[in-house]
Write a protein that holds these residues in place. Sequence first.
Motif, PDB file in Angstrom:
ATOM      1  N   ARG A   1       1.043  -2.309   4.845  1.00 31.30           N
ATOM      2  CA  ARG A   1       2.348  -1.586   4.601  1.00 31.30           C
ATOM      3  C   ARG A   1       2.023  -0.217   3.810  1.00 31.30           C
ATOM      4  O   ARG A   1       1.432  -0.252   2.867  1.00 31.30           O
TER       5      ARG A   1
ATOM      6  N   GLU B   1       2.941   2.659   1.310  1.00 30.73           N
ATOM      7  CA  GLU B   1       4.042   2.453   0.243  1.00 30.73           C
ATOM      8  C   GLU B   1       4.524   3.843  -0.235  1.00 30.73           C
ATOM      9  O   GLU B   1       3.890   4.831  -0.475  1.00 30.73           O
TER      10      GLU B   1
ATOM     11  N   THR C   1       2.178  10.455   2.829  1.00 34.11           N
ATOM     12  CA  THR C   1       2.644   8.942   2.762  1.00 34.11           C
ATOM     13  C   THR C   1       1.658   8.191   3.795  1.00 34.11           C
ATOM     14  O   THR C   1       0.836   6.879   3.448  1.00 34.11           O
TER      15      THR C   1
ATOM     16  N   TYR D   1       5.984  -0.846   6.320  1.00 36.99           N
ATOM     17  CA  TYR D   1       6.635   0.196   5.068  1.00 36.99           C
ATOM     18  C   TYR D   1       7.151  -0.747   3.904  1.00 36.99           C
ATOM     19  O   TYR D   1       7.690  -1.698   3.968  1.00 36.99           O
ATOM     20  N   ARG D   2       6.892  -0.008   2.817  1.00 35.49           N
ATOM     21  CA  ARG D   2       7.648  -0.630   1.485  1.00 35.49           C
ATOM     22  C   ARG D   2       8.175   0.741   0.817  1.00 35.49           C
ATOM     23  O   ARG D   2       7.593   1.516   0.836  1.00 35.49           O
TER      24      ARG D   2
ATOM     25  N   SER E   1       8.693   1.846  -3.203  1.00 33.88           N
ATOM     26  CA  SER E   1       8.475   1.325  -4.498  1.00 33.88           C
ATOM     27  C   SER E   1       9.120   2.240  -5.601  1.00 33.88           C
ATOM     28  O   SER E   1       9.608   3.353  -5.444  1.00 33.88           O
TER      29      SER E   1
ATOM     30  N   ALA F   1       8.723  -3.053  -5.764  1.00 38.62           N
ATOM     31  CA  ALA F   1       8.618  -2.738  -4.322  1.00 38.62           C
ATOM     32  C   ALA F   1       9.604  -3.452  -3.765  1.00 38.62           C
ATOM     33  O   ALA F   1      10.308  -4.580  -3.716  1.00 38.62           O
TER      34      ALA F   1
ATOM     35  N   GLU G   1      10.800  -4.408   0.388  1.00 37.38           N
ATOM     36  CA  GLU G   1      10.439  -4.873   1.568  1.00 37.38           C
ATOM     37  C   GLU G   1      11.275  -5.377   2.727  1.00 37.38           C
ATOM     38  O   GLU G   1      12.229  -6.257   2.130  1.00 37.38           O
TER      39      GLU G   1
END
Lengths: 250, 250
Positions: free
Chosen positions: A77, A79, A91, A238-239, A241, B190, B192
Amino acid sequence: MLDRAGGLPLYAQLVATFRERIESAEWPAGGQLPSERDLCSLFDVSRITVRRAIDIAEKEGLVKRVHGVGTFVSDARMEQALDRVHSFERTLAQRGLVASTTIHAMSVSVSDLAVASVLRLEASEPVTNLQLIGRGDDEPIVFYDSFFPTDVGADVTAAAERAGAAGVPFSTLDLYRDAVATVPDRLEQAFEAIVADRFLAGLLAVPEGRPILRVTSVMSREGRPIEYRRACYRGDRYRFSLDRALPAFH
Amino acid sequence: MLDRAGGLPLYAQLVATFRERIESAEWPAGGQLPSERDLCSLFDVSRITVRRAIDIAEKEGLVKRVHGVGTFVSDARMEQALDRVHSFERTLAQRGLVASTTIHAMSVSVSDLAVASVLRLEASEPVTNLQLIGRGDDEPIVFYDSFFPTDVGADVTAAAERAGAAGVPFSTLDLYRDAVATVPDRLEQAFEAIVADRFLAGLLAVPEGRPILRVTSVMSREGRPIEYRRACYRGDRYRFSLDRALPAFH
């Protein structure tokens, strides 16, 4: 399970099986793979074949060996920190991916009720719709579906066309930074988990039912909503944060 | 599709069908239902039955009629703002739900590699694990799986047991506010999207494959990590939101 009648060599079939299990989250990110010995009996192959498959899977970034402990599923993923505004390109660059953006659709039409209400337009007023697909190493990662009042929309779509022609990767937020006069000064976002329906699955090149992180954004300028965006990110890629100080509780 | 041989009246079966389609996202939140006329032919029932079913579904909060336009699927998601810290009870109260919390498991054991690394412990050191299920109107909404260094863990689990015995709803963050000496001053999170595996599906009482919003948090106190929490929220019942000023782009 593996095809022994020729075709791909067994170690390559094993890598494909690893990839399949990781992508379907049967082997979740961060989880440990079965031991080499167990992989041998699970797939009825030799230790040499298992080791070669793990070597390749590690080079592809699918898994990571931890010496003396075992092999773990890598987390693929990207972040994106919510307290900063980074370009789409930057990113993706974190994970060593080359970003690109394609314009999926561009149109002006009568707004639907939900869009009109968010943009504070009459239900019969026209809106500009811009749909983008953001890719990493050519693989679709996010589908952006944005609506604008037509005055802003004209500027943004013109900027999108210029960036597209120049081969520059972008999200709508990047366009504001680079090429649009009316820049937002406020961003409201909501984060939800959904699963891909047939439409999204097609756009993001994943099977139906895969997890999707949906981020709905309203961007405004001096109190006027100028963009309503629904972004659908592949859940496995993808995540978001956030790092914040907590208020004193006592 | 509907059972005409007796049993539940048709309008009640129709409400159950609506609920099923809304929960499976076949009719997604915010989407419009077929017209009354189309519902009549879809389910081969009278207009009176359709209207009665919509009346009940509206009272249950499943759908919302918009005069002169049609009937829309309500969004049943709780919204939790990320720039404030609200109690679990207060977040659910927004939607008129009564919050409750049950302790699913509590234990001290040797930490696994991932947990030890986040809490900055040796791999062989013990950690306290506390698993909670947060409910709204008795329906599971979130599964919290928290790990603590044992000194903090002893305080938090004691506070959880007191709150549980008193019948007070809580998350671990609520416990810090009310009953634990070592309160975190920093929170990294985070966000998800995943889908429910068999284990989570059982805990949250949803079918496997349903969307889950996973929020991983590290809470720390003066730079020391004191809790590592993986929270899994039902995707159809929760969203997180953030409202922020954007930096000047030019």
